[in-house]
Design a protein around this motif. Structure first.
Motif, PDB file in Angstrom:
ATOM      1  N   GLU A 124      21.400  15.466 -11.941  1.00  0.00           N
ATOM      2  CA  GLU A 124      20.240  14.767 -12.520  1.00  0.00           C
ATOM      3  C   GLU A 124      19.060  14.698 -11.546  1.00  0.00           C
ATOM      4  O   GLU A 124      19.223  14.750 -10.332  1.00  0.00           O
ATOM      5  N   VAL A 125      17.874  14.586 -12.137  1.00  0.00           N
ATOM      6  CA  VAL A 125      16.649  14.367 -11.369  1.00  0.00           C
ATOM      7  C   VAL A 125      16.051  13.043 -11.850  1.00  0.00           C
ATOM      8  O   VAL A 125      15.780  12.881 -13.040  1.00  0.00           O
ATOM      9  N   HIS A 126      15.926  12.083 -10.928  1.00  0.00           N
ATOM     10  CA  HIS A 126      15.355  10.784 -11.273  1.00  0.00           C
ATOM     11  C   HIS A 126      13.994  10.623 -10.620  1.00  0.00           C
ATOM     12  O   HIS A 126      13.774  11.115  -9.516  1.00  0.00           O
ATOM     13  N   ALA A 127      13.103   9.934 -11.309  1.00  0.00           N
ATOM     14  CA  ALA A 127      11.812   9.600 -10.718  1.00  0.00           C
ATOM     15  C   ALA A 127      11.841   8.149 -10.278  1.00  0.00           C
ATOM     16  O   ALA A 127      12.323   7.279 -11.007  1.00  0.00           O
ATOM     17  N   LEU A 128      11.380   7.896  -9.061  1.00  0.00           N
ATOM     18  CA  LEU A 128      11.227   6.532  -8.562  1.00  0.00           C
ATOM     19  C   LEU A 128       9.734   6.279  -8.400  1.00  0.00           C
ATOM     20  O   LEU A 128       9.075   6.924  -7.591  1.00  0.00           O
ATOM     21  N   MET A 129       9.219   5.369  -9.244  1.00  0.00           N
ATOM     22  CA  MET A 129       7.772   5.125  -9.244  1.00  0.00           C
ATOM     23  C   MET A 129       7.478   3.730  -8.727  1.00  0.00           C
ATOM     24  O   MET A 129       8.302   2.836  -8.824  1.00  0.00           O
ATOM     25  N   GLY A 130       6.275   3.564  -8.198  1.00  0.00           N
ATOM     26  CA  GLY A 130       5.882   2.240  -7.745  1.00  0.00           C
ATOM     27  C   GLY A 130       4.550   2.298  -7.059  1.00  0.00           C
ATOM     28  O   GLY A 130       4.172   3.356  -6.556  1.00  0.00           O
ATOM     29  N   GLY A 160      21.952  15.743  -6.700  1.00  0.00           N
ATOM     30  CA  GLY A 160      21.211  14.683  -7.383  1.00  0.00           C
ATOM     31  C   GLY A 160      19.888  14.487  -6.664  1.00  0.00           C
ATOM     32  O   GLY A 160      19.860  14.488  -5.434  1.00  0.00           O
ATOM     33  N   VAL A 161      18.812  14.341  -7.422  1.00  0.00           N
ATOM     34  CA  VAL A 161      17.480  14.258  -6.810  1.00  0.00           C
ATOM     35  C   VAL A 161      16.787  12.947  -7.181  1.00  0.00           C
ATOM     36  O   VAL A 161      16.803  12.535  -8.337  1.00  0.00           O
ATOM     37  N   VAL A 162      16.193  12.315  -6.170  1.00  0.00           N
ATOM     38  CA  VAL A 162      15.297  11.187  -6.408  1.00  0.00           C
ATOM     39  C   VAL A 162      13.903  11.652  -6.035  1.00  0.00           C
ATOM     40  O   VAL A 162      13.649  11.998  -4.888  1.00  0.00           O
ATOM     41  N   MET A 163      13.029  11.710  -7.011  1.00  0.00           N
ATOM     42  CA  MET A 163      11.671  12.169  -6.759  1.00  0.00           C
ATOM     43  C   MET A 163      10.743  10.957  -6.790  1.00  0.00           C
ATOM     44  O   MET A 163      10.560  10.325  -7.834  1.00  0.00           O
ATOM     45  N   ILE A 164      10.199  10.635  -5.618  1.00  0.00           N
ATOM     46  CA  ILE A 164       9.312   9.476  -5.541  1.00  0.00           C
ATOM     47  C   ILE A 164       7.897   9.900  -5.905  1.00  0.00           C
ATOM     48  O   ILE A 164       7.411  10.922  -5.421  1.00  0.00           O
ATOM     49  N   THR A 165       7.281   9.135  -6.776  1.00  0.00           N
ATOM     50  CA  THR A 165       5.924   9.478  -7.171  1.00  0.00           C
ATOM     51  C   THR A 165       5.136   8.232  -7.521  1.00  0.00           C
ATOM     52  O   THR A 165       5.683   7.228  -7.967  1.00  0.00           O
ATOM     53  N   HIS A 166       3.861   8.313  -7.262  1.00  0.00           N
ATOM     54  CA  HIS A 166       2.978   7.196  -7.531  1.00  0.00           C
ATOM     55  C   HIS A 166       2.454   7.289  -8.971  1.00  0.00           C
ATOM     56  O   HIS A 166       2.256   6.300  -9.649  1.00  0.00           O
ATOM     57  N   TYR A 167       2.246   8.513  -9.389  1.00  0.00           N
ATOM     58  CA  TYR A 167       1.623   8.758 -10.692  1.00  0.00           C
ATOM     59  C   TYR A 167       2.590   9.437 -11.649  1.00  0.00           C
ATOM     60  O   TYR A 167       3.487  10.153 -11.222  1.00  0.00           O
ATOM     61  N   SER A 168       2.334   9.264 -12.941  1.00  0.00           N
ATOM     62  CA  SER A 168       3.232   9.881 -13.908  1.00  0.00           C
ATOM     63  C   SER A 168       2.833  11.327 -14.224  1.00  0.00           C
ATOM     64  O   SER A 168       3.530  12.010 -14.953  1.00  0.00           O
ATOM     65  N   ARG A 169       1.726  11.812 -13.620  1.00  0.00           N
ATOM     66  CA  ARG A 169       1.234  13.137 -14.039  1.00  0.00           C
ATOM     67  C   ARG A 169       2.249  14.259 -13.786  1.00  0.00           C
ATOM     68  O   ARG A 169       2.369  15.168 -14.585  1.00  0.00           O
ATOM     69  N   ILE A 170       3.023  14.184 -12.681  1.00  0.00           N
ATOM     70  CA  ILE A 170       3.989  15.271 -12.396  1.00  0.00           C
ATOM     71  C   ILE A 170       5.072  15.318 -13.483  1.00  0.00           C
ATOM     72  O   ILE A 170       5.636  16.369 -13.778  1.00  0.00           O
ATOM     73  N   LEU A 171       5.334  14.153 -14.106  1.00  0.00           N
ATOM     74  CA  LEU A 171       6.400  14.094 -15.116  1.00  0.00           C
ATOM     75  C   LEU A 171       6.051  14.898 -16.365  1.00  0.00           C
ATOM     76  O   LEU A 171       6.929  15.249 -17.142  1.00  0.00           O
ATOM     77  N   LYS A 172       4.751  15.192 -16.524  1.00  0.00           N
ATOM     78  CA  LYS A 172       4.328  15.990 -17.677  1.00  0.00           C
ATOM     79  C   LYS A 172       4.838  17.420 -17.588  1.00  0.00           C
ATOM     80  O   LYS A 172       4.931  18.117 -18.585  1.00  0.00           O
ATOM     81  N   TYR A 173       5.113  17.858 -16.357  1.00  0.00           N
ATOM     82  CA  TYR A 173       5.483  19.264 -16.150  1.00  0.00           C
ATOM     83  C   TYR A 173       6.975  19.473 -15.944  1.00  0.00           C
ATOM     84  O   TYR A 173       7.407  20.542 -15.559  1.00  0.00           O
ATOM     85  N   MET A 174       7.748  18.403 -16.099  1.00  0.00           N
ATOM     86  CA  MET A 174       9.184  18.561 -15.863  1.00  0.00           C
ATOM     87  C   MET A 174       9.988  17.578 -16.701  1.00  0.00           C
ATOM     88  O   MET A 174       9.430  16.680 -17.324  1.00  0.00           O
TER      89      MET A 174
END
Ligand code: ADP
Ligand code: MG
Length: 259
Positions: A31-37, A190-204
């Motif tokens: 799985e690939v998870h996004a951690l936002m904040g 397993g991947v934790v992808m830290i991101t500030h913005y949701s824009r990268i989530l549009k492409y994956m």
């Protein structure tokens, strides 16, 4: 069945300052998870504490494929299968990416297999032309991030944390990095992808989204969590969950509240 990464009740202080206030996170293999904040919510601190870097006093448990890593030295954590890419990739003048890969190969269990994997990864990510250049020097933001992902592929970790892999990138570079993250998805990782913005989530396609606020994960769910965040912003969430900023004063109880 073990998970790639299981974090339970991780608390971290820096001197008197409480930064992480009990972090729980579970990332299954594949799985690939996004951690936002928002800025200052403790995302990078979580990376450092899991990797064993910095002068934090940390408590709690973190399992990488079932192996407890909290309290272990940095090299043992890497050996257990944890890999971190940096928010600010360091430049290493005078050392080429190829030399770095050879160095990594020499300390791996099977150097031959390591080099073969690195060559395959270089082809997959279009990194060949960077191999004989100094690590990260004179690379664009997107190229640096791809270089980090390349090193990740060569090392074959079990759990990877990508800190702000999309920060400071223009929109084309964000898309490229998103594709590179999708390319590393594997049943052994397993991947934790830290991101500030949701824009990268549009492409994956991320499997789960977690929101970190004030040193805690306050919300977890599917893509809709990011969409909802986009609509309402972090401030409203902070109010909803009654989260005080790290290092910020806790408001005094209002003595006249009942009047
Ligand atoms: P994020 O990565 O979410 O932006 P950080 O983990 O970098 O947040 O920081 C969380 C909080 O901890 C911030 O308030 C920051 O100022 C503080 N902090 C983190 N590391 C240090 C440090 N080395 N010295 C002082 N404060 C720190
Ligand atoms: Mg950060």
């Amino acid at each position: 069945m073990t998970t790639a990464l299981t974090v339970r009740g991780v608390v971290a202080h820096l001197g008197e300052l409480e930064i992480l206030r009990g972090v729980d996170l579970e990332v299954p293999f594949g799985e690939v998870h996004a951690l936002m904040g928002p800025n200052g919510s403790g995302k990078s601190t979580l990376c450092h504490v899991l990797m064993g870097k910095g002068d934090y006093t940390a408590e709690g448990s973190a399992l990488v494929d079932g192996t407890e890593i909290m309290g272990a030295p940095v090299d043992e954590r890497a050996e257990a299968g944890l890999f971190e890419t940096f928010q600010y990739p360091v430049e290493i003048p005078g050392v080429s990416l190829r030399e770095l890969i050879r160095e990594m190969a020499e300390t791996s269990v099977d150097p031959g297999a390591f080099v073969a994997r690195a060559e395959e990864a270089a082809a997959q990510l279009g990194m060949e032309r960077f191999l004989d250049r100094p690590v990260n020097q004179d690379l664009s933001g997107g190229e640096k991030k791809r270089s980090e992902i390349f090193q990740l592929l060569a090392r074959q970790p079990k759990a990877a944390i990508l800190d702000e892999i999309d920060s400071g990138l223009d929109i084309d570079a964000v898309r490229e990095v998103a594709e590179a993250v999708e390319a590393i998805r594997s049943p052994e990782l397993g991947v934790v992808m830290i991101t500030h913005y949701s824009r990268i989530l549009k492409y994956m396609d991320v499997d789960r989204v977690h929101i970190m606020l004030g040193g805690k994960i306050v919300q977890s769910g599917g893509r809709e969590v990011a969409d909802h965040l986009e609509a309402q912003g972090y401030e409203q969430l902070r109010e909803q969950f009654g989260i005080t900023p790290i290092g910020g004063a806790t408001p005094e109880p209002d003595p006249f509240a009942s009047l």
